[in-house]
Write an enzyme that holds these catalytic residues in place. Structure first.
Site, PDB file in Angstrom:
ATOM      1  N   VAL A 253      33.493  65.951  80.606  1.00 39.50           N
ATOM      2  CA  VAL A 253      33.235  65.904  82.040  1.00 39.50           C
ATOM      3  C   VAL A 253      32.775  67.018  82.939  1.00 39.50           C
ATOM      4  O   VAL A 253      32.046  66.819  83.840  1.00 39.50           O
ATOM      5  CB  VAL A 253      34.821  65.458  82.670  1.00 39.50           C
ATOM      6  CG1 VAL A 253      34.884  65.402  84.100  1.00 39.50           C
ATOM      7  CG2 VAL A 253      35.451  64.198  82.033  1.00 39.50           C
TER       8      VAL A 253
ATOM      9  N   GLY B   5      34.371  77.942  83.455  1.00 38.21           N
ATOM     10  CA  GLY B   5      35.350  78.678  82.674  1.00 38.21           C
ATOM     11  C   GLY B   5      35.418  77.996  81.422  1.00 38.21           C
ATOM     12  O   GLY B   5      35.669  76.674  81.377  1.00 38.21           O
TER      13      GLY B   5
ATOM     14  N   LYS C 111      45.553  64.229  84.996  1.00 40.61           N
ATOM     15  CA  LYS C 111      46.700  63.163  85.200  1.00 40.61           C
ATOM     16  C   LYS C 111      48.148  63.612  84.506  1.00 40.61           C
ATOM     17  O   LYS C 111      49.080  63.534  85.243  1.00 40.61           O
ATOM     18  CB  LYS C 111      46.428  61.807  84.552  1.00 40.61           C
ATOM     19  CG  LYS C 111      46.344  62.044  83.035  1.00 40.61           C
ATOM     20  CD  LYS C 111      45.472  60.535  82.348  1.00 40.61           C
ATOM     21  CE  LYS C 111      45.355  61.097  80.899  1.00 40.61           C
ATOM     22  NZ  LYS C 111      44.250  61.582  80.892  1.00 40.61           N
TER      23      LYS C 111
ATOM     24  N   ILE D 161      36.866  54.879  89.192  1.00 37.89           N
ATOM     25  CA  ILE D 161      37.251  53.650  90.027  1.00 37.89           C
ATOM     26  C   ILE D 161      38.031  54.660  91.272  1.00 37.89           C
ATOM     27  O   ILE D 161      38.775  55.098  91.184  1.00 37.89           O
ATOM     28  CB  ILE D 161      38.393  52.896  89.587  1.00 37.89           C
ATOM     29  CG1 ILE D 161      37.555  52.171  88.248  1.00 37.89           C
ATOM     30  CG2 ILE D 161      38.815  51.749  90.371  1.00 37.89           C
ATOM     31  CD1 ILE D 161      38.663  51.221  87.450  1.00 37.89           C
TER      32      ILE D 161
ATOM     33  N   GLU E 220      41.183  59.004  70.368  1.00 41.45           N
ATOM     34  CA  GLU E 220      41.363  60.272  69.545  1.00 41.45           C
ATOM     35  C   GLU E 220      41.716  59.898  68.273  1.00 41.45           C
ATOM     36  O   GLU E 220      42.329  58.858  68.061  1.00 41.45           O
ATOM     37  CB  GLU E 220      42.399  61.016  70.361  1.00 41.45           C
ATOM     38  CG  GLU E 220      42.465  61.123  71.928  1.00 41.45           C
ATOM     39  CD  GLU E 220      41.458  62.413  72.368  1.00 41.45           C
ATOM     40  OE1 GLU E 220      41.077  63.199  71.603  1.00 41.45           O
ATOM     41  OE2 GLU E 220      40.969  62.037  73.313  1.00 41.45           O
TER      42      GLU E 220
ATOM     43  N   ASP F 267      49.491  57.736  78.364  1.00 38.87           N
ATOM     44  CA  ASP F 267      48.266  57.939  79.269  1.00 38.87           C
ATOM     45  C   ASP F 267      48.443  57.119  80.565  1.00 38.87           C
ATOM     46  O   ASP F 267      48.292  57.518  81.551  1.00 38.87           O
ATOM     47  CB  ASP F 267      47.027  57.666  78.447  1.00 38.87           C
ATOM     48  CG  ASP F 267      45.749  58.009  79.291  1.00 38.87           C
ATOM     49  OD1 ASP F 267      45.234  58.641  79.791  1.00 38.87           O
ATOM     50  OD2 ASP F 267      45.279  56.644  79.766  1.00 38.87           O
TER      51      ASP F 267
ATOM     52  N   LYS G 123      49.328  57.574  84.633  1.00 37.57           N
ATOM     53  CA  LYS G 123      48.790  57.191  85.874  1.00 37.57           C
ATOM     54  C   LYS G 123      49.587  56.291  86.689  1.00 37.57           C
ATOM     55  O   LYS G 123      49.610  56.162  87.976  1.00 37.57           O
ATOM     56  CB  LYS G 123      47.296  56.231  85.238  1.00 37.57           C
ATOM     57  CG  LYS G 123      46.475  57.196  84.653  1.00 37.57           C
ATOM     58  CD  LYS G 123      45.439  56.489  83.653  1.00 37.57           C
ATOM     59  CE  LYS G 123      44.373  57.455  82.859  1.00 37.57           C
ATOM     60  NZ  LYS G 123      43.600  56.888  81.939  1.00 37.57           N
TER      61      LYS G 123
ATOM     62  N   GLY H 223      35.186  58.618  80.228  1.00 37.65           N
ATOM     63  CA  GLY H 223      33.605  58.871  80.043  1.00 37.65           C
ATOM     64  C   GLY H 223      33.133  59.882  80.932  1.00 37.65           C
ATOM     65  O   GLY H 223      33.575  59.960  82.124  1.00 37.65           O
TER      66      GLY H 223
HETATM   67  N1  HSE Z   1      41.879  57.970  77.119  1.00 31.10           N
HETATM   68  C1  HSE Z   1      41.904  57.380  78.537  1.00 31.10           C
HETATM   69  C2  HSE Z   1      41.462  56.086  78.084  1.00 31.10           C
HETATM   70  C3  HSE Z   1      40.845  58.025  79.399  1.00 31.10           C
HETATM   71  O1  HSE Z   1      41.147  55.403  76.985  1.00 31.10           O
HETATM   72  O2  HSE Z   1      41.189  55.358  79.115  1.00 31.10           O
HETATM   73  C4  HSE Z   1      41.511  59.290  80.022  1.00 31.10           C
HETATM   74  O3  HSE Z   1      42.515  59.016  80.822  1.00 31.10           O
END
Ligand code: HSE
Length: 437
Positions: free
Chosen positions: A20, A49, A110, A141, A195, A206, A210, A310
């Protein structure tokens, strides 16, 4: 623009130069003139950094790199700080230090916001600076700003989001190509969506972070990651998907946040796989795409759709915030974020949903009646029931699949317990919540 029509130069320090951060440096470079013309600020990256300055980073000039991130966030040649390193520390310490020194912060973090969002928003307000985080939920989004601004006057009642691209990719491959969970996960890893340790995605963590952020903003409440009930997708089988498809549903990992009005206002916030009717807009969200479906009393139903992860998509959301923060700084203003009020989180046991389940049973007379009576005893109403296999000779086994009407989780769990006690029930397969409309 200032009096002589020159865009004001705003110096940007970026913490982190991964997928990113690198994309953001490129994007600022590409969009600099257009942003200056549209917003009256010229963004100039002065420091980036990183952990190791010796690593090659295509598109990022070496002379911008520094490993002294503590100095970056207080540097005179940094006006706005962007944090894209992720994780709780040192991100939190660096963000606090930047804000305390009067620098607005844009972050995509997040995990940090889902745990310390209220405290950080209060610190930003106290320092009189912006703290913006559009990219923390669903990548490119726009959902944080719509919830915070466009829908501020709306009485939002429920949000349902497909906010994890990795799991949506896996479920799509299973549904459309007949892939097993393991094969779809391996493919997601090969493509770089998942991952090496996929737990955060497939376990629903994750999406849970959110969900907490969306609930906090939409309902003006203090909801943290620990308040979110979550189940992942690793137990979903090909057979579950086939059953769901046969019944006219897709299985999706949903992040749901809703207000439950009663004697006391409560917030239900959870992540779990759910059967979504094929006619529902969320059912058509495929591959690694994300979507957030918002329901409001006046606005009705809204859906926000796009890329949730992404480099370029996430950097695009960061850049939108960065322009906002820079323009506010140039104008000598900031947008204060109301810190959510403490709220009651409805325990998962008290949440109501329709449920799907399947069970293997002896194929003998009276078994369906026994199963039905267990549901009846717990006040659960069966909406539909069908059977596969078995010829009624009392020797074989059959699989029954049923869908309930709305039921409380506590009652459903009690019924499952009693079903397992029946000699005629040899196994209970998946139990999935069903979205009704
Ligand atoms: N790993 C997350 C996803 C993206 O698969 O949507 C980052 O939050």
């Amino acid at each position: 623009m200032n009096a002589d029509n020159q865009a004001r130069v705003i110096n940007v320090g970026i913490l982190g130069c991964g997928v990113v951060g690198g994309a953001l440096v490129e994007l600022i470079h590409e969009r600099r003139e257009a942003i200056a013309a549209a917003a009256g600020v010229e963004l100039r990256v002065t420091q980036v950094g990183v952990r190791s300055a010796s690593k090659e980073r295509p598109g990022v000039p070496n002379d911008l790199l520094t490993t002294d991130t503590k100095a970056l966030v207080t540097a005179d040649d940094v006006d706005v700080v962007v944090e894209v390193i992720g994780g709780i520390e040192p991100a939190q310490e660096l963000i606090r230090s930047a804000m305390a020194g009067g620098k607005p912060v844009v972050t995509a973090n997040k995990e940090l916001l889902a745990n310390y969002g209220a405290e950080l928003s209060a610190a930003a307000d106290e320092a009189g600076v912006d703290l913006l985080f559009e990219a923390a939920v669903a990548g490119a989004i726009p959902i944080v700003r719509p919830l915070r601004e466009s829908l501020l006057g709306e009485d939002v009642t429920r949000i349902m989001g497909i906010v994890n691209g990795t799991t949506n990719y896996i479920l799509t491959k299973m549904s459309e190509e007949g892939a097993t969970y393991e094969a779809a996960l391996a493919e997601a890893q090969r493509l770089g969506y998942a991952e090496a340790d996929p737990t955060a995605d497939v376990g629903g963590f994750d999406a849970g972070a959110k969900a907490a952020i969306m609930a906090s903003i939409a309902f003006g409440a203090r909801v943290v990651a620990g308040d979110v009930y979550h189940e992942g997708i690793s137990e979903i089988t090909k057979a579950d998907i086939d059953y769901a498809n046969e019944l006219g549903y897709e299985i999706k990992l949903l992040a749901i946040a809703e207000v439950i009005e009663g004697e006391q206002r409560e917030i239900g916030v959870r992540v779990h796989p759910a059967m979504v009717p094929c006619t529902h807009p969320l059912a058509s969200v495929r591959d690694s795409f994300n979507a957030v479906f918002v329901e409001g009393r006046s606005a009705g139903e809204l859906m926000f759709y796009g890329r949730g992860a992404g480099g370029r998509p996430t950097a695009s959301a960061v850049l939108g915030d960065l322009v906002d923060a820079a323009a506010n700084l140039a104008a000598g203003t900031h947008r204060s974020v109301p810190v959510g009020a403490p709220c009651r989180i409805r325990p998962i046991d008290d949440i109501e949903s329709a449920y799907y389940l399947n069970a293997d049973v002896d194929d003998s007379p009276g078994v369906l009646a026994q199963v039905a009576s267990v549901f009846g005893a717990h006040g659960l109403s069966i909406r539909s029931m069908n059977q596969e296999g078995g010829d009624g000779d009392g020797a074989g086994s059959a699989r029954i699949a049923l869908v309930t009407h709305q039921a409380r989780e506590r009652d459903l769990q009690a019924a499952l317990h009693d079903l397992r006690e029946l000699d005629s029930v040899t196994g209970i397969g998946s139990v999935l919540r069903v979205i009704e409309s």
